[in-house]
Design a protein around this motif. Structure first.
Motif, PDB file in Angstrom:
ATOM      1  N   GLY A 196       0.792  -1.218   0.000  1.00  0.00           N
ATOM      2  CA  GLY A 196       0.000   0.000   0.000  1.00  0.00           C
ATOM      3  C   GLY A 196       0.827   1.271   0.000  1.00  0.00           C
ATOM      4  N   LEU A 197       2.151   1.157  -0.091  1.00  0.00           N
ATOM      5  CA  LEU A 197       3.026   2.317   0.008  1.00  0.00           C
ATOM      6  C   LEU A 197       3.169   3.049  -1.323  1.00  0.00           C
ATOM      7  N   SER A 198       3.368   4.357  -1.234  1.00  0.00           N
ATOM      8  CA  SER A 198       3.701   5.138  -2.421  1.00  0.00           C
ATOM      9  C   SER A 198       5.124   4.795  -2.863  1.00  0.00           C
ATOM     10  N   PRO A 199       5.479   5.115  -4.114  1.00  0.00           N
ATOM     11  CA  PRO A 199       6.738   4.612  -4.667  1.00  0.00           C
ATOM     12  C   PRO A 199       8.006   5.176  -4.029  1.00  0.00           C
ATOM     13  N   HIS A 200       7.948   6.378  -3.462  1.00  0.00           N
ATOM     14  CA  HIS A 200       9.174   7.037  -3.019  1.00  0.00           C
ATOM     15  C   HIS A 200       9.008   7.673  -1.643  1.00  0.00           C
ATOM     16  N   VAL A 201      10.146   7.871  -0.999  1.00  0.00           N
ATOM     17  CA  VAL A 201      10.188   8.826   0.102  1.00  0.00           C
ATOM     18  C   VAL A 201      10.261  10.218  -0.523  1.00  0.00           C
ATOM     19  N   TRP A 202       9.733  11.206   0.183  1.00  0.00           N
ATOM     20  CA  TRP A 202       9.783  12.603  -0.268  1.00  0.00           C
ATOM     21  C   TRP A 202      10.279  13.448   0.887  1.00  0.00           C
ATOM     22  N   LEU A 203      11.252  14.291   0.627  1.00  0.00           N
ATOM     23  CA  LEU A 203      11.939  14.995   1.705  1.00  0.00           C
ATOM     24  C   LEU A 203      10.988  15.797   2.578  1.00  0.00           C
ATOM     25  N   THR A 230      27.304  19.129   2.251  1.00  0.00           N
ATOM     26  CA  THR A 230      26.550  20.240   2.846  1.00  0.00           C
ATOM     27  C   THR A 230      25.748  19.865   4.087  1.00  0.00           C
ATOM     28  N   ASN A 231      25.531  18.579   4.302  1.00  0.00           N
ATOM     29  CA  ASN A 231      24.605  18.089   5.326  1.00  0.00           C
ATOM     30  C   ASN A 231      23.192  18.649   5.120  1.00  0.00           C
ATOM     31  N   LEU A 232      22.811  18.755   3.856  1.00  0.00           N
ATOM     32  CA  LEU A 232      21.438  19.065   3.451  1.00  0.00           C
ATOM     33  C   LEU A 232      20.900  17.852   2.703  1.00  0.00           C
ATOM     34  N   TRP A 233      19.645  17.923   2.251  1.00  0.00           N
ATOM     35  CA  TRP A 233      19.004  16.747   1.688  1.00  0.00           C
ATOM     36  C   TRP A 233      18.401  17.050   0.324  1.00  0.00           C
ATOM     37  N   PHE A 234      18.320  15.984  -0.476  1.00  0.00           N
ATOM     38  CA  PHE A 234      17.767  16.080  -1.817  1.00  0.00           C
ATOM     39  C   PHE A 234      16.251  15.883  -1.798  1.00  0.00           C
ATOM     40  N   GLN A 235      15.618  16.380  -2.830  1.00  0.00           N
ATOM     41  CA  GLN A 235      14.164  16.259  -2.977  1.00  0.00           C
ATOM     42  C   GLN A 235      13.701  14.813  -2.759  1.00  0.00           C
ATOM     43  N   ILE A 236      14.374  13.874  -3.394  1.00  0.00           N
ATOM     44  CA  ILE A 236      14.201  12.449  -3.099  1.00  0.00           C
ATOM     45  C   ILE A 236      15.485  12.015  -2.393  1.00  0.00           C
ATOM     46  N   ASN A 254      17.653  15.533  -9.620  1.00  0.00           N
ATOM     47  CA  ASN A 254      17.449  15.649  -8.178  1.00  0.00           C
ATOM     48  C   ASN A 254      18.234  16.853  -7.659  1.00  0.00           C
ATOM     49  N   TYR A 255      17.721  17.509  -6.617  1.00  0.00           N
ATOM     50  CA  TYR A 255      18.330  18.761  -6.175  1.00  0.00           C
ATOM     51  C   TYR A 255      18.199  18.913  -4.668  1.00  0.00           C
ATOM     52  N   LEU A 256      19.119  19.671  -4.085  1.00  0.00           N
ATOM     53  CA  LEU A 256      19.030  20.010  -2.675  1.00  0.00           C
ATOM     54  C   LEU A 256      17.826  20.919  -2.481  1.00  0.00           C
ATOM     55  N   GLU A 257      16.890  20.476  -1.671  1.00  0.00           N
ATOM     56  CA  GLU A 257      15.594  21.165  -1.527  1.00  0.00           C
ATOM     57  C   GLU A 257      15.536  21.864  -0.171  1.00  0.00           C
ATOM     58  N   SER A 258      15.087  23.120  -0.169  1.00  0.00           N
ATOM     59  CA  SER A 258      15.208  23.930   1.040  1.00  0.00           C
ATOM     60  C   SER A 258      14.170  23.607   2.099  1.00  0.00           C
ATOM     61  N   SER A 259      12.897  23.501   1.739  1.00  0.00           N
ATOM     62  CA  SER A 259      11.867  23.394   2.777  1.00  0.00           C
ATOM     63  C   SER A 259      12.067  22.152   3.632  1.00  0.00           C
ATOM     64  N   GLY A 260      12.280  21.011   2.978  1.00  0.00           N
ATOM     65  CA  GLY A 260      12.483  19.782   3.721  1.00  0.00           C
ATOM     66  C   GLY A 260      13.780  19.777   4.503  1.00  0.00           C
ATOM     67  N   SER A 261      14.855  20.330   3.907  1.00  0.00           N
ATOM     68  CA  SER A 261      16.126  20.396   4.625  1.00  0.00           C
ATOM     69  C   SER A 261      15.996  21.261   5.875  1.00  0.00           C
ATOM     70  N   LEU A 262      15.310  22.399   5.758  1.00  0.00           N
ATOM     71  CA  LEU A 262      15.119  23.285   6.909  1.00  0.00           C
ATOM     72  C   LEU A 262      14.257  22.613   7.970  1.00  0.00           C
ATOM     73  N   ARG A 278      -1.352  12.518  -9.904  1.00  0.00           N
ATOM     74  CA  ARG A 278       0.021  12.520  -9.404  1.00  0.00           C
ATOM     75  C   ARG A 278       0.372  11.100  -8.949  1.00  0.00           C
ATOM     76  N   ASP A 279       1.345  10.506  -9.626  1.00  0.00           N
ATOM     77  CA  ASP A 279       1.580   9.069  -9.453  1.00  0.00           C
ATOM     78  C   ASP A 279       2.713   8.730  -8.490  1.00  0.00           C
ATOM     79  N   GLY A 280       3.353   9.747  -7.894  1.00  0.00           N
ATOM     80  CA  GLY A 280       4.407   9.477  -6.931  1.00  0.00           C
ATOM     81  C   GLY A 280       5.693   8.951  -7.538  1.00  0.00           C
ATOM     82  N   SER A 281       5.834   9.034  -8.836  1.00  0.00           N
ATOM     83  CA  SER A 281       7.056   8.565  -9.493  1.00  0.00           C
ATOM     84  C   SER A 281       8.182   9.581  -9.306  1.00  0.00           C
ATOM     85  N   TYR A 282       9.395   9.140  -9.588  1.00  0.00           N
ATOM     86  CA  TYR A 282      10.538  10.053  -9.541  1.00  0.00           C
ATOM     87  C   TYR A 282      10.309  11.218 -10.506  1.00  0.00           C
TER      88      TYR A 282
END
Length: 389
Positions: free
Chosen positions: A218-225, A271-277, A286-294, A355-359
Motif C-alpha cells: 500500500g506504500l507510495s513509490p518514493h520517500v519525499w523529503l 553540505t549536510n542538506l538533503w535532496f528532494q528524493i 534531483n536537487y538540494l531542496e530547502s523546505s524539507g532540509s530546513l 500525481r503518481d508518486g514517481s521520480y
C-alpha cells in the motif's frame, strides 16, 4: 490590540548592506520575521484558510516569545483575525471536507487563546477539534488525510492535524484521548516505514487500490523529503503535550531518533542538506531542496535543545547544515528582506492531475522562492539556532 513594540533594540536594519550573504552573525529569525511584517502584512491576500500560513505564523510567534516584541504577536493576531470571527466561526474553512490541512492553523489559534484568553479562539479551536473527532479513519485507526483521499495516510497529516490534537487534549484535560493521539504517530511510522532505508514513504493506501500504491504494501513509490520533514517536526512537537510517563511518548521518541538517524545517512556529504528524493541523490535532476532540509534541521535543533537526541555528531551535523543552508537557500534583497529559495512548491498523490508518486513526478513540480511551506521552517530553524548562541 497593542501596536507598540516593547523595545526598539529588537528592530534590525532594513538595508541589505547591513547583512552579508550567509553571515552567521545575522539574527536571521528576527530579520525573517521583520521581513514578513514589511513584505506580507496580510499573510493571505487571497482570503484562503491555508495550512502553510499557520506554519509562518508559528515561526513569527516564536520570534515574539524570544524577543518580547509585541509587533510580532500583533502580526499573528491580525492575520488570524482575518478568519476567526467574533463568534468563533472560521471564514473560508470547510468542516465537511475533513481535510487535515485545515487544522494546522489551529496551533496559531491556541497560541492566541493562551496569550489573550479570548473565548472566540476557544470556540474556533473547539470546531477544529470536533472535525478530528469525526474525521474518517482507516481500518488501523489512522485519520484519512482528506475526505477526497479515502483510506490514505500521508505523513504531512501528522503535522497538520495530530500535533494540534495532542495540544488541544492537553489544554482541556482530555486524557482519555492520549492513546489515540499516540496511535496516529505510531501507526504512521509503522505503516510507511521502508525497512531497506529506515525512511518513511510519503503515503500509505489501506485499500491498496490507488494507482500509486504498491499492491502488497500500500506504500507510495518514493520517500519525499518534505513529507519526512513534516513528520520529524511533528514527532518533536507532540512530545510536549503527552504525559511524561506514557509509554507512547517513549516510542515516538524512539521512532524520531531512528528516522533522523536514517536521514543523516542520506544527507549530502558536502553540505549536510538533503535532496528532494533523499535516497536518490545521484539521479539526474534531483536537487538540494530547502523546505524539507530546513524542517529536518529544525527537528534536529529542537530535539537537541529538549534532550530528545543523544550521541556524538549531532551538534556538528546541525551547525554544518545551517551554515550551508544559509549559503544555498538564503539571500537578502536591497530592502533588507530575506528570500528563501530552492523549494518544491507542492507535491501530493492522486487528484485531478493523477500525481503518481514517481521520480519523474517529484522532479516535475515547480521550484520556487518564498513559498510559506519553506519560509515557515526557515523561521523555526533560525529561531532554534539563535537560542543556541
Amino acid at each position: 490590540m497593542s501596536t507598540t513594540a516593547s523595545t526598539t533594540s529588537a528592530r534590525t536594519p532594513t538595508t541589505g548592506a547591513a547583512h552579508r550573504y550567509g553571515d552567521p552573525s545575522t539574527r536571521w529569525a528576527l530579520l525573517g520575521a521583520e521581513t514578513m511584517l514589511s513584505r506580507e502584512p496580510r499573510i493571505n491576500t487571497r482570503q484562503r484558510w491555508e495550512y502553510e500560513d499557520g506554519l509562518v505564523l508559528n515561526g513569527v510567534y516564536g520570534v515574539y516569545r524570544d524577543t518580547g516584541d509585541v509587533r510580532f504577536l500583533d502580526y499573528v493576531r491580525t492575520n488570524i483575525d482575518e478568519f476567526v470571527q467574533p463568534d468563533g466561526t472560521i471564514r473560508h474553512y470547510a468542516y465537511d471536507e475533513f481535510n487535515l490541512d485545515h487544522v494546522n492553523n489551529g496551533k496559531a489559534i491556541l497560541d492566541l487563546l493562551e496569550e489573550t484568553g479570548d473565548e472566540r479562539y476557544r470556540a474556533a479551536a473547539d470546531t477544529l477539534f470536533d472535525q478530528l473527532q469525526h474525521q474518517p479513519r482507516t481500518s488501523e485507526g489512522s485519520f484519512w488525510h482528506k475526505r477526497i483521499y479515502p483510506d490514505q495516510v500521508w505523513l504531512d497529516g501528522l503535522y497538520m492535524g495530530s500535533v494540534f490534537y495532542a495540544r488541544y487534549c492537553a489544554l482541556v484535560g482530555r486524557s482519555d484521548l492520549v492513546d489515540d493521539v499516540v496511535r496516529q504517530f505510531t501507526n504512521a511510522y509503522d505503516l510507511t516505514l521502508d525497512p531497506a532505508t529506515g525512511l518513511c514513504r510519503h503515503a500509505y493506501d489501506a485499500t491498496r487500490s490507488m494507482y500509486w500504491a504498491d499492491a502488497e504494501t500500500g506504500l507510495s513509490p518514493h520517500v519525499w523529503l518534505r513529507a519526512l520533514g513534516w513528520f520529524a517536526m511533528a514527532m518533536v512537537d507532540v512530545q510536549a503535550y503527552l504525559p511524561q510517563d506514557h509509554p507512547g511518548r517513549a516510542q515516538i521518541r524512539t521512532n524520531l531518533g531512528a528516522l533522523l538517524t536514517a536521514l543523516q545517512r542520506y544527507a549530502d556529504p558536502a553540505t549536510n542538506l538533503w535532496f528532494q528524493i533523499p535516497d536518490q541523490a545521484g539521479r539526474p535532476m534531483n536537487y538540494l531542496e530547502s523546505s524539507g532540509s530546513l524542517m529536518v534541521l529544525s527537528a534536529i535543533a529542537t530535539s537537541l535543545r529538549l534532550g530528545y537526541l543523544a550521541g556524538p555528531g549531532w551538534d556538528e551535523a546541525l551547525e554544518r547544515g545551517w551554515t550551508h543552508a544559509r549559503e544555498q537557500f538564503l539571500s537578502i534583497t536591497a530592502e533588507g528582506w530575506v528570500n528563501v529559495h530552492k523549494m518544491c512548491q507542492v507535491a501530493g498523490l492522486g487528484g485531478a492531475t493523477r500525481r503518481d508518486g514517481s521520480y519523474a513526478y517529484y522532479m516535475s513540480e515547480p521550484i520556487v522562492t518564498n513559498d510559506h511551506k519553506g519560509y515557515g521552517p526557515f523561521l523555526l530553524l533560525a529561531t532554534e539556532m539563535e537560542r543556541r548562541r
